[in-house]
Write a protein that holds these residues in place. Structure first.
Motif, PDB file in Angstrom:
ATOM      1  N   UNK A 523      70.048  39.104 -27.004  1.00  0.00           N
ATOM      2  CA  UNK A 523      69.253  38.324 -26.170  1.00  0.00           C
ATOM      3  C   UNK A 523      70.184  37.520 -25.143  1.00  0.00           C
ATOM      4  N   UNK A 524      70.453  37.771 -23.992  1.00  0.00           N
ATOM      5  CA  UNK A 524      71.417  37.120 -23.186  1.00  0.00           C
ATOM      6  C   UNK A 524      70.821  36.908 -21.855  1.00  0.00           C
ATOM      7  N   UNK A 525      70.580  35.595 -21.440  1.00  0.00           N
ATOM      8  CA  UNK A 525      70.084  35.111 -20.150  1.00  0.00           C
ATOM      9  C   UNK A 525      70.107  33.723 -20.111  1.00  0.00           C
ATOM     10  N   UNK A 526      69.809  33.268 -19.204  1.00  0.00           N
ATOM     11  CA  UNK A 526      69.546  31.780 -19.142  1.00  0.00           C
ATOM     12  C   UNK A 526      68.539  30.985 -20.099  1.00  0.00           C
ATOM     13  N   UNK A 527      69.005  29.958 -20.626  1.00  0.00           N
ATOM     14  CA  UNK A 527      67.883  29.521 -21.766  1.00  0.00           C
ATOM     15  C   UNK A 527      66.831  28.910 -20.622  1.00  0.00           C
ATOM     16  N   UNK A 578      66.776  23.681 -27.678  1.00  0.00           N
ATOM     17  CA  UNK A 578      66.582  25.043 -28.472  1.00  0.00           C
ATOM     18  C   UNK A 578      67.908  25.795 -28.738  1.00  0.00           C
ATOM     19  N   UNK A 579      68.977  25.514 -28.013  1.00  0.00           N
ATOM     20  CA  UNK A 579      70.449  26.055 -27.998  1.00  0.00           C
ATOM     21  C   UNK A 579      70.653  25.269 -29.608  1.00  0.00           C
ATOM     22  N   UNK A 580      70.557  24.006 -29.648  1.00  0.00           N
ATOM     23  CA  UNK A 580      71.023  23.302 -30.847  1.00  0.00           C
ATOM     24  C   UNK A 580      70.082  24.034 -32.074  1.00  0.00           C
ATOM     25  N   UNK A 717      64.219  18.766 -35.128  1.00  0.00           N
ATOM     26  CA  UNK A 717      63.696  19.768 -34.335  1.00  0.00           C
ATOM     27  C   UNK A 717      62.317  19.384 -33.958  1.00  0.00           C
ATOM     28  N   UNK A 718      61.702  18.233 -34.363  1.00  0.00           N
ATOM     29  CA  UNK A 718      60.230  17.699 -34.206  1.00  0.00           C
ATOM     30  C   UNK A 718      59.901  18.099 -32.563  1.00  0.00           C
ATOM     31  N   UNK A 719      60.865  17.793 -31.590  1.00  0.00           N
ATOM     32  CA  UNK A 719      60.312  17.789 -30.191  1.00  0.00           C
ATOM     33  C   UNK A 719      59.833  19.540 -30.119  1.00  0.00           C
ATOM     34  N   UNK A 720      60.716  20.121 -30.514  1.00  0.00           N
ATOM     35  CA  UNK A 720      60.287  21.767 -30.261  1.00  0.00           C
ATOM     36  C   UNK A 720      59.180  22.238 -30.890  1.00  0.00           C
ATOM     37  N   UNK A 721      58.913  21.683 -32.290  1.00  0.00           N
ATOM     38  CA  UNK A 721      57.739  22.185 -33.000  1.00  0.00           C
ATOM     39  C   UNK A 721      56.472  21.505 -32.482  1.00  0.00           C
ATOM     40  N   UNK A 722      56.706  20.391 -32.023  1.00  0.00           N
ATOM     41  CA  UNK A 722      55.380  19.557 -31.669  1.00  0.00           C
ATOM     42  C   UNK A 722      55.027  20.092 -30.188  1.00  0.00           C
ATOM     43  N   UNK A 723      55.962  20.448 -29.517  1.00  0.00           N
ATOM     44  CA  UNK A 723      55.783  21.047 -28.107  1.00  0.00           C
ATOM     45  C   UNK A 723      55.016  22.451 -28.294  1.00  0.00           C
ATOM     46  N   UNK A 724      55.384  23.394 -29.292  1.00  0.00           N
ATOM     47  CA  UNK A 724      54.963  24.585 -29.550  1.00  0.00           C
ATOM     48  C   UNK A 724      53.552  24.216 -30.131  1.00  0.00           C
TER      49      UNK A 724
END
Ligand code: Z15
Length: 798
Positions: A523-527, A578-580, A717-724
């Protein structure tokens, strides 16, 4: 200097200069032919050209590789070593910039008189590094070690004005006219690059502009005795072409960015009109000589610039100028994301380009009169269609300006063009349906098959001859070989060799070990959130969780190497998180002895064209998993399919056409379709309901939230999980199960290597359509109406 003292870079530069010298005769002949014939040309206006390395492409175009390799060998020099020191010109962000590079390659190969116009950024796309798994940007000083492929022409510099104000005066006939009194100016210096066709003697030009202070400006200040102020002014001017803006698909409304845009189109129009056209050319006939293709909205300010030239400098009346301007511009839209549609505040335009703003207002006034005439009493429609947005602030909608003015508007894949007509630009398409067309993107088979995949190229050429390099539809002749076991096993050997080569590159480049015995899942493309790298992460985390909890025996897991490549815009918070996360999951999974190397995640930093050329030929599985209705086309999807990877993908962008061509049985489709997405969103999407219903999804998200990938730190990773759980704008959770099911089908299919290889061969045989040569023919037929002009090479020497 003798050879013993020469560094590898010295030798590379010497070789580059030799190759470019060879091309010189052809370049001059191409120019001479054009001066002689004065035929119609295409000008591709683009803020980005993501060229990639030049040496190999030039050696291929000239057919000099063998000779070069042999002569170097005689001197004890390995061509391969020289190749690796070239720094790629990264003058683009991603798909849009790379597309421009593919298009100018194809135009040259098709013998079409054409010229690329853009910006010579002193710093290209940033160099990505990871520090503790987080992206850190480093400047890309690509010119540092010399730039043998460019030809500066300071003597051909042009002046570009900015700022100031307008005044009303009377012309010779006493009519009131507006006159621009600019406040400051800079000079644009052209740097020419050769764009050689594939072994056809044509060398077109890519002209990139570099900003510098004007002589007059310098003198004025130097004479005033303020030496330091004068030097400062130079820096100010040079700033304009200093750095590529690193946002892909989400423009930043920065003043400097608008300066860049106007700078390069003003330089380009002036160059074309005054230097490319013969002296005294009657501009009423301009449409016979050129189409200016607008690559997205970035160069759209060229529209009022041409109007200004014709009216203010040439004294034409409005209608005459509008008639010509209408005919010479065409616009390509590359997006469906509302936040990607560029708008420029009128306050900023007023300050930087006051005359252009007046012209835009007049274009809008005439256009709205036409709308009201067509739809009497429909004020709402007029308001919606206005080129000027009134809120949240007064601003010019650049896509509308381009649509209203251009002779044609095209999207970049069939679905995308349909959605432009039905949604984003619906009112415009209702009013002028014949203006809208589709041209599906393509990629150059020279760089992305012939050069990137010499093993496969050799195999193809052995089977069907070498005509495919310029006639990619001929790949269909491979179709019968999908049932030839000898061919299949050779195809498999090529893939294995490409994996080994990729592993070597990864080891040398980043010290990363790749197990060549595993499925390479890329999977290669801009994030970007809409591209859904998170969905890929959830797949991996879910597999990991199932193994760790004992639900899935490790022997049942297909050994895979997940390859990620992605840069995040430096200011895009969520993308950087997401990169992290990808790096954190990678570290945990890779280090876990229980995984026995069955699941490995590799995320080489600084994914670029050079790495793409190594990875793509090695891939088994191509991840094209954007939420349906958001990826305009995609072009990586095409490169992977052409190199024999199978796609797992949504019904989005060009995936739709890939699947149609390769057949359902050779493509792993999953997820909601665009109309389904639309329905779910308008019914009020609640991502948490998917979390509640789906145990595997819940466990994966909980594991991320538990700190399992962050040394126990639960908040990481709370910001990611919460956002989802709360937002999930791009329906990651809604498509999770469908994606997992499709991945299970991938595993089953991969277990039968004969059947898999057969599918891979059919992917190659059936995707010749995605050559950018075909894209160019479509543009020529539907939009440009220019003819090829061949170059006679018989009289030329080396
Ligand atoms: C960009 O790379 C693309 C669209 C944009 O509006 C901008 Cl600003 C940058 C990409 C699309 O996302 C991709 O789907 C498409 O294949 C590519 O342009 C070339 O058309």
């Amino acid at each position: 200097m003798d050879l013993l003292q020469a560094s590898v870079n010295d030798k590379y530069l010497a070789l580059a200069r030799t190759v470019r010298h060879y091309l010189m005769t052809r370049w001059l002949e191409t120019e001479r032919r054009q001066t002689e014939l004065q035929s119609k040309a295409v000008a591709y206006l683009s803020a980005e050209f993501l060229l990639g390395r030049q040496l190999d492409n030039s050696l291929l175009a000239t057919d000099l590789e063998e000779i070069a390799a042999e002569s170097l060998q005689g001197l004890g020099i390995e061509l391969d070593e020289l190749r690796t020191v070239e720094v790629e010109p990264g003058l683009g962000n991603g798909g849009l910039g790379r597309l421009a590079a593919c298009f100018i390659d194809s135009l040259a190969t098709l013998d079409v008189p054409s010229i690329g116009y853009g910006i010579r950024y002193e710093y290209g796309i940033f160099k990505q590094t990871f520090v503790d798994g987080r992206q850190v940007e480093q400047p890309d000083n690509w010119l540092e070690l010399g730039s043998p492929w460019e030809f500066p022409h300071p003597e051909a510099a042009v002046t570009v004005n900015f700022g100031g104000h307008t005044e009303k005066t009377a012309d010779d006939d006493g009519r009131e006219v507006s006159r621009w009194v600019p406040g400051w100016s800079v000079e644009g210096v052209p740097y020419n690059y050769m764009v050689p066709g594939y072994q056809n003697g044509r060398v077109n030009t890519l002209r990139l502009w570099s900003a510098r202070a004007t002589k007059a400006f310098d003198l004025q200040i130097f004479n005033a005795g303020d030496y330091t102020e004068a030097v400062r002014a130079q820096t100010f001017a040079e700033n304009i072409s200093k750095v590529l803006y690193p946002e892909d698909s989400t423009p930043q409304g920065k003043e400097l960015r608008l300066q860049q845009q106007y700078f390069f189109v003003a330089c380009s129009l002036r160059n074309f009109i005054e230097d490319v056209l013969p002296a005294g050319y009657d501009l009423h006939k301009l449409p016979e000589r050129i189409t200016f293709q607008l690559n997205d909205t970035h160069p759209v300010i060229a529209i009022p610039e041409l109007m200004r030239i014709l009216i203010d400098e040439r004294g034409w009346n409005w209608d005459e100028a509008w008639d010509v301007t209408n005919q010479v511009f065409a616009y390509t839209c590359h997006t469906l994301l509302p936040e990607a549609l560029e708008v420029w505040p009128t306050s900023l335009l007023e300050k930087l380009l006051p005359r252009h703003l007046e012209i835009i207002y007049r274009i809008n006034k005439d256009f709205l009169a036409r709308v009201r005439e067509t739809y009497p009493g429909d004020e709402m429609r007029a308001r919606h269609m206005s080129i000027i947005a009134e809120s949240p602030e007064r601003a010019v909608r650049m896509a509308y300006l381009a649509t209203v003015t251009g002779s044609k508007v095209n999207g970049v894949a069939a679905l995308h063009s349909q959605l432009l007509r039905d949604k984003v630009l619906k009112d415009f398409s209702d009013m002028e349906p014949e203006k809208f067309t589709n041209v599906t993107n393509g990629v150059t088979p020279r760089r992305f098959v012939r050069l990137a995949n010499p093993g496969l190229s050799g195999l193809i050429t052995e089977a069907i001859g070498d005509g495919w390099v310029t006639d990619l539809d001929r790949l269909s002749e491979l179709e019968p070989l999908a049932d030839d076991s000898g061919f299949l096993s050779r195809f498999r050997e090529v893939k294995a060799a490409n994996k080994a080569r990729f592993a070597d590159v990864m080891e040398a480049r980043d010290g990363i070990r790749v197990d060549t015995g595993t499925m390479v899942d890329a999977m290669v493309k801009r994030l970007h959130e809409y591209k859904r790298q998170m969905l890929k992460v959830l797949h991996i985390v879910s597999l990991y969780e199932q193994v760790k909890s004992g639900a899935l025996p490790i022997e049942k897991v297909t050994p895979r190497t997940f390859v990620f490549g992605a840069k995040a815009a430096p200011g895009y918070r969520m993308a950087k998180e997401i990169i992290a996360l990808i790096n954190a999951v990678g570290r945990t999974v890779n280090d876990d002895p229980a995984m026995q190397g069955r699941l490995t995640i590799v995320f080489p930093p600084n994914y670029n064209v050079t790495l793409a050329e190594k990875l793509i030929p090695a891939a088994d599985l191509s991840e094209q998993i954007s939420v349906a209705g958001k990826e305009a086309s995609g072009t990586g999807n095409m490169k992977f399919a052409l190199n024999g990877a199978l796609t797992i993908g949504t019904d989005d962008g060009a995936n739709v056409e890939i699947r149609e061509l390769v057949g359902d049985e050779n493509f792993f489709l999953f997820g909601m379709s665009e109309p389904e997405v639309e329905r779910v969103v308008s019914a009020g999407y609640e991502p948490a309901s998917f979390y509640d219903k789906n145990a595997a999804l819940r466990r994966a998200l909980d594991l991320i939230a538990s700190g399992a990938f962050s040394d126990g730190r639960r908040g990481e990773f709370e910001p990611i999980v919460a956002n989802l759980l709360e937002q999930d704008r791009f329906l990651v959770l809604a498509d999770f199960q469908s994606y997992m099911d499709a991945q299970a089908r991938v595993d089953t299919a991969y277990a039968d290597q004969d059947a898999w290889t057969r599918s891979a061969v059919l992917n190659v045989a059936r995707t010749g359509f995605f050559s950018s040569d075909r894209s160019m023919r479509d543009y020529l037929d539907r939009i440009w109406h220019a003819e090829p002009v061949s170059i006679d090479v018989s009289s030329m020497q080396g």
